[in-house]
Design a protein around this motif. Sequence first.
Motif, PDB file in Angstrom:
ATOM      1  N   LYS A 117       0.125   2.137   9.341  1.00  0.00           N
ATOM      2  CA  LYS A 117      -0.083   0.926  10.138  1.00  0.00           C
ATOM      3  C   LYS A 117      -0.224  -0.306   9.239  1.00  0.00           C
ATOM      4  O   LYS A 117       0.287  -1.367   9.565  1.00  0.00           O
ATOM      5  N   ALA A 118      -0.934  -0.166   8.135  1.00  0.00           N
ATOM      6  CA  ALA A 118      -1.110  -1.293   7.219  1.00  0.00           C
ATOM      7  C   ALA A 118       0.236  -1.739   6.664  1.00  0.00           C
ATOM      8  O   ALA A 118       0.505  -2.934   6.532  1.00  0.00           O
ATOM      9  N   ARG A 119       1.089  -0.781   6.350  1.00  0.00           N
ATOM     10  CA  ARG A 119       2.407  -1.124   5.805  1.00  0.00           C
ATOM     11  C   ARG A 119       3.311  -1.749   6.878  1.00  0.00           C
ATOM     12  O   ARG A 119       3.940  -2.771   6.642  1.00  0.00           O
ATOM     13  N   SER A 120       3.375  -1.119   8.039  1.00  0.00           N
ATOM     14  CA  SER A 120       4.337  -1.574   9.050  1.00  0.00           C
ATOM     15  C   SER A 120       3.878  -2.831   9.794  1.00  0.00           C
ATOM     16  O   SER A 120       4.674  -3.726  10.050  1.00  0.00           O
ATOM     17  N   GLU A 121       2.594  -2.896  10.139  1.00  0.00           N
ATOM     18  CA  GLU A 121       2.131  -4.007  10.960  1.00  0.00           C
ATOM     19  C   GLU A 121       1.603  -5.185  10.143  1.00  0.00           C
ATOM     20  O   GLU A 121       1.691  -6.326  10.566  1.00  0.00           O
ATOM     21  N   LEU A 122       1.051  -4.904   8.981  1.00  0.00           N
ATOM     22  CA  LEU A 122       0.437  -5.968   8.185  1.00  0.00           C
ATOM     23  C   LEU A 122       1.227  -6.307   6.923  1.00  0.00           C
ATOM     24  O   LEU A 122       0.891  -7.252   6.220  1.00  0.00           O
TER      25      LEU A 122
ATOM     26  N   ASN B 193       0.431  -2.050  -7.886  1.00  0.00           N
ATOM     27  CA  ASN B 193       1.537  -1.563  -8.719  1.00  0.00           C
ATOM     28  C   ASN B 193       2.763  -1.172  -7.895  1.00  0.00           C
ATOM     29  O   ASN B 193       3.592  -0.411  -8.362  1.00  0.00           O
ATOM     30  N   GLU B 194       2.854  -1.669  -6.677  1.00  0.00           N
ATOM     31  CA  GLU B 194       4.041  -1.445  -5.851  1.00  0.00           C
ATOM     32  C   GLU B 194       4.773  -2.767  -5.688  1.00  0.00           C
ATOM     33  O   GLU B 194       4.155  -3.823  -5.658  1.00  0.00           O
ATOM     34  N   ILE B 195       6.067  -2.689  -5.541  1.00  0.00           N
ATOM     35  CA  ILE B 195       6.865  -3.889  -5.312  1.00  0.00           C
ATOM     36  C   ILE B 195       7.505  -3.754  -3.940  1.00  0.00           C
ATOM     37  O   ILE B 195       8.137  -2.741  -3.626  1.00  0.00           O
ATOM     38  N   PHE B 196       7.320  -4.772  -3.119  1.00  0.00           N
ATOM     39  CA  PHE B 196       7.873  -4.776  -1.771  1.00  0.00           C
ATOM     40  C   PHE B 196       9.247  -5.424  -1.798  1.00  0.00           C
ATOM     41  O   PHE B 196       9.399  -6.561  -2.235  1.00  0.00           O
ATOM     42  N   ILE B 197      10.248  -4.690  -1.334  1.00  0.00           N
ATOM     43  CA  ILE B 197      11.612  -5.207  -1.279  1.00  0.00           C
ATOM     44  C   ILE B 197      12.083  -5.130   0.158  1.00  0.00           C
ATOM     45  O   ILE B 197      12.017  -4.076   0.777  1.00  0.00           O
ATOM     46  N   GLN B 198      12.532  -6.260   0.687  1.00  0.00           N
ATOM     47  CA  GLN B 198      13.027  -6.294   2.049  1.00  0.00           C
ATOM     48  C   GLN B 198      14.501  -6.612   2.039  1.00  0.00           C
ATOM     49  O   GLN B 198      14.921  -7.609   1.464  1.00  0.00           O
TER      50      GLN B 198
END
Length: 92
Positions: A72-77, A83-88
């Motif tokens: 839920k934290a990843r999908s909704e927020l 140490n993670e990189i978010f790529i959209q």
Amino acid sequence: MVNRVVTVVLLALLALIHSQLWLVHGSMDYVGELQQQIQDQNAANAVEKAENDRLESEVNDLKDGLATVEEKARSELGMVKSNEIFIQISKH
């Protein structure tokens, strides 16, 4: 003469009872309307029960483990771990 009076009284009582069957608060039409209202309410209750079951399942998932909380934290927020990189990637 007495037979005629008895017959008239009985016919009047029959007409009175028959009119109550069709016209007053407990009439057949009224009972039909109540049965329809019961069916409508049962259908609405089924929809609400399904939603309650879904929510109960979600609450249990949240209580049982961190995987659901993380999802839920990843999908909704849009949260990410350290140490993670978010790529959209967006497609046009």
